[in-house]
Design a protein around this motif. Structure first.
Motif, PDB file in Angstrom:
ATOM      1  N   SER A  92       0.833  -1.123  -0.060  1.00 51.88           N
ATOM      2  CA  SER A  92       0.167  -0.108  -0.041  1.00 51.88           C
ATOM      3  C   SER A  92       0.867   1.315  -0.118  1.00 51.88           C
ATOM      4  O   SER A  92       0.635   2.213  -0.708  1.00 51.88           O
ATOM      5  CB  SER A  92      -0.948  -0.056   1.019  1.00 51.88           C
ATOM      6  N   LEU A  93       2.034   1.351   0.603  1.00 49.26           N
ATOM      7  CA  LEU A  93       2.953   2.223   0.787  1.00 49.26           C
ATOM      8  C   LEU A  93       3.513   2.494  -0.729  1.00 49.26           C
ATOM      9  O   LEU A  93       3.598   3.667  -1.094  1.00 49.26           O
ATOM     10  CB  LEU A  93       4.040   2.097   1.530  1.00 49.26           C
ATOM     11  N   ALA A  94       3.908   1.388  -1.295  1.00 54.23           N
ATOM     12  CA  ALA A  94       4.404   1.411  -2.696  1.00 54.23           C
ATOM     13  C   ALA A  94       3.409   1.976  -3.793  1.00 54.23           C
ATOM     14  O   ALA A  94       3.711   2.928  -4.376  1.00 54.23           O
ATOM     15  CB  ALA A  94       4.864   0.103  -3.245  1.00 54.23           C
ATOM     16  N   LYS A  95       2.121   1.791  -3.697  1.00 53.31           N
ATOM     17  CA  LYS A  95       1.129   2.290  -4.580  1.00 53.31           C
ATOM     18  C   LYS A  95       0.889   3.817  -4.004  1.00 53.31           C
ATOM     19  O   LYS A  95       0.906   4.495  -5.001  1.00 53.31           O
ATOM     20  CB  LYS A  95      -0.118   1.402  -4.019  1.00 53.31           C
ATOM     21  N   ALA A  96       0.798   4.095  -2.812  1.00 57.16           N
ATOM     22  CA  ALA A  96       0.667   5.439  -2.541  1.00 57.16           C
ATOM     23  C   ALA A  96       1.517   6.397  -3.053  1.00 57.16           C
ATOM     24  O   ALA A  96       1.566   7.530  -3.409  1.00 57.16           O
ATOM     25  CB  ALA A  96       0.430   5.901  -1.016  1.00 57.16           C
ATOM     26  N   ALA A 116      14.136   9.030  -3.163  1.00 57.67           N
ATOM     27  CA  ALA A 116      13.209   9.710  -2.098  1.00 57.67           C
ATOM     28  C   ALA A 116      11.888   8.940  -1.677  1.00 57.67           C
ATOM     29  O   ALA A 116      11.690   8.776  -0.343  1.00 57.67           O
ATOM     30  CB  ALA A 116      13.310  11.108  -2.391  1.00 57.67           C
ATOM     31  N   ARG A 117      11.391   8.597  -2.746  1.00 50.22           N
ATOM     32  CA  ARG A 117       9.985   7.974  -2.493  1.00 50.22           C
ATOM     33  C   ARG A 117      10.142   6.461  -1.806  1.00 50.22           C
ATOM     34  O   ARG A 117       9.522   6.264  -0.892  1.00 50.22           O
ATOM     35  CB  ARG A 117       9.142   7.708  -3.768  1.00 50.22           C
ATOM     36  N   MET A 118      11.064   5.968  -2.380  1.00 53.04           N
ATOM     37  CA  MET A 118      11.292   4.526  -1.686  1.00 53.04           C
ATOM     38  C   MET A 118      11.903   4.558  -0.241  1.00 53.04           C
ATOM     39  O   MET A 118      11.420   3.915   0.660  1.00 53.04           O
ATOM     40  CB  MET A 118      12.571   3.703  -2.473  1.00 53.04           C
ATOM     41  N   ALA A 119      12.798   5.400  -0.028  1.00 54.86           N
ATOM     42  CA  ALA A 119      13.212   5.614   1.560  1.00 54.86           C
ATOM     43  C   ALA A 119      12.087   5.992   2.268  1.00 54.86           C
ATOM     44  O   ALA A 119      11.991   5.663   3.422  1.00 54.86           O
ATOM     45  CB  ALA A 119      14.440   6.763   1.269  1.00 54.86           C
ATOM     46  N   MET A 120      11.098   7.056   1.915  1.00 57.23           N
ATOM     47  CA  MET A 120       9.898   7.260   2.785  1.00 57.23           C
ATOM     48  C   MET A 120       9.127   6.290   2.959  1.00 57.23           C
ATOM     49  O   MET A 120       8.668   5.862   3.931  1.00 57.23           O
ATOM     50  CB  MET A 120       9.144   8.339   2.182  1.00 57.23           C
ATOM     51  N   ALA A 121       8.713   5.239   1.714  1.00 67.22           N
ATOM     52  CA  ALA A 121       8.052   4.119   2.182  1.00 67.22           C
ATOM     53  C   ALA A 121       8.692   3.223   3.061  1.00 67.22           C
ATOM     54  O   ALA A 121       7.997   2.429   3.945  1.00 67.22           O
ATOM     55  CB  ALA A 121       7.772   3.423   0.838  1.00 67.22           C
ATOM     56  N   ARG A 122       9.889   2.932   2.957  1.00 65.17           N
ATOM     57  CA  ARG A 122      10.979   2.130   4.176  1.00 65.17           C
ATOM     58  C   ARG A 122      10.605   2.813   5.444  1.00 65.17           C
ATOM     59  O   ARG A 122      10.523   2.106   6.338  1.00 65.17           O
ATOM     60  CB  ARG A 122      12.324   2.082   3.535  1.00 65.17           C
ATOM     61  N   LEU A 123      10.829   3.966   5.600  1.00 66.03           N
ATOM     62  CA  LEU A 123      10.732   4.548   6.879  1.00 66.03           C
ATOM     63  C   LEU A 123       9.447   4.290   7.446  1.00 66.03           C
ATOM     64  O   LEU A 123       9.108   4.084   8.586  1.00 66.03           O
ATOM     65  CB  LEU A 123      10.800   6.124   6.876  1.00 66.03           C
ATOM     66  N   MET A 124       8.186   4.603   6.531  1.00 65.01           N
ATOM     67  CA  MET A 124       6.905   4.334   7.208  1.00 65.01           C
ATOM     68  C   MET A 124       6.181   2.944   7.355  1.00 65.01           C
ATOM     69  O   MET A 124       5.351   2.739   8.001  1.00 65.01           O
ATOM     70  CB  MET A 124       5.937   5.060   6.084  1.00 65.01           C
ATOM     71  N   ALA A 148       2.998  12.432  -1.335  1.00 67.31           N
ATOM     72  CA  ALA A 148       4.069  12.315  -0.071  1.00 67.31           C
ATOM     73  C   ALA A 148       3.510  13.270   1.056  1.00 67.31           C
ATOM     74  O   ALA A 148       3.409  12.701   2.214  1.00 67.31           O
ATOM     75  CB  ALA A 148       5.484  12.899  -0.296  1.00 67.31           C
ATOM     76  N   GLU A 149       3.106  14.491   0.751  1.00 71.12           N
ATOM     77  CA  GLU A 149       2.382  15.215   1.848  1.00 71.12           C
ATOM     78  C   GLU A 149       0.993  14.473   2.485  1.00 71.12           C
ATOM     79  O   GLU A 149       0.893  14.602   3.614  1.00 71.12           O
ATOM     80  CB  GLU A 149       2.114  16.762   1.426  1.00 71.12           C
ATOM     81  N   THR A 150       0.134  14.141   1.399  1.00 72.36           N
ATOM     82  CA  THR A 150      -1.027  13.364   1.994  1.00 72.36           C
ATOM     83  C   THR A 150      -0.505  12.002   2.741  1.00 72.36           C
ATOM     84  O   THR A 150      -1.129  11.784   3.870  1.00 72.36           O
ATOM     85  CB  THR A 150      -1.874  12.906   0.741  1.00 72.36           C
ATOM     86  N   LEU A 151       0.562  11.422   2.515  1.00 74.38           N
ATOM     87  CA  LEU A 151       1.031  10.310   3.128  1.00 74.38           C
ATOM     88  C   LEU A 151       1.645  10.694   4.557  1.00 74.38           C
ATOM     89  O   LEU A 151       1.207  10.128   5.526  1.00 74.38           O
ATOM     90  CB  LEU A 151       2.099   9.643   2.480  1.00 74.38           C
TER      91      LEU A 151
END
Ligand SMILES: Nc1ncnc2c1ncn2[C@@H]1O[C@H](COP(=O)(O)OP(=O)(O)OP(=O)(O)O)[C@@H](O)[C@H]1O
Length: 215
Positions: A92-96, A116-124, A148-151
């Motif tokens: 779901s993070l990968a999709k978002a 940057a997107r991948m690292a944000m998903a990993r952190l979350m 990213a802001e919505t997430l």
């Protein structure tokens, strides 16, 4: 949650003098300031990747997304799963973050914005008391920045963490921050609700900063 006072000195030069502050869970704190004002130093000390002048003890668990996140030499999917084991959550993070099509690509071959997107998903994938994001959307385009802001907002709502957002984007701070801190030459010059800081600042230095950034 109380963040204690700390400082950082290089040679004779004090680059950071943080006064200590109480932060509230469930809030997004924007950290603003010009280049070299001490924002990353502040983040790194909180994240315990840089020592302060005197050792500080932080009880809370801390999640940290550095300005230049690391991509391990394995697939994007495996990189994300390093943050936690929940496969559904990873998907779901990968999709978002529009990473689904990149899931099997080697992470060290991604572009800056993709990393940057991948690292944000990993952190979350994880949950923390305090999450520090150092310019998380600097390399992202407008569309992914919006996602990213919505997430970020829904992550804070779901986990009730304290989120510290270092950003150069005043618009981003206005869109998602609850509180803001303005750093100048290593000091917190103004601190308070994002609304009043970003629209009606008290300090002349912050007024100038806002004018300079064309807002
Ligand atoms: N290893 C170091 N040795 C000496 N000075 C340093 C070192 N690291 C940072 N500094 C100095 O500390 C000050 C604060 O740097 P910092 O990276 O925290 O600023 P920043 O607000 O995050 O800047 P930017 O917006 O460019 O990311 C700067 O003057 C910088 O030159």
């Amino acid at each position: 949650m109380i963040i204690p006072a700390f400082s950082k000195t290089y040679g004779q030069k004090k680059v950071l003098d943080f006064p200590g502050m109480e932060l509230q869970p469930g809030n997004i704190y924007a950290i603003l300031g010009a280049n070299g004002s001490g924002k990353s130093t502040f983040s790194k000390i909180l994240a315990d990747v840089l020592p302060a002048d005197r050792k500080i003890r932080l009880e809370p668990s801390i999640g940290y997304l550095p300005q230049k996140p690391y991509a391990f030499r394995m697939s994007v999917r495996k990189n994300i799963l390093l943050g936690g084991r929940d496969i559904q959550k990873a998907e779901s993070l990968a999709k978002a973050l529009s990473l689904t099509e990149l899931e099997h690509k080697r992470a060290d071959r991604l572009s800056g914005g993709e990393t940057a997107r991948m690292a944000m998903a990993r952190l979350m994938m994880g949950t923390y008391d305090v999450v520090i994001l150092d310019e998380p959307t600097a390399a992202m385009d407008m569309e992914t920045t919006a996602a990213a802001e919505t997430l970020i907002q829904s992550y804070v709502r779901q986990t009730n963490c304290i989120l510290i957002l270092v950003t150069h984007s005043l618009q981003q701070a206005r869109r998602i921050a609850d509180e803001a801190m303005f750093f100048q030459k290593g000091e917190v010059l103004e601190y308070g609700p994002a609304e009043s800081l970003l629209y009606s600042p008290t300090r002349v230095e912050l007024k100038r900063f806002l004018e300079f950034y064309g807002n």
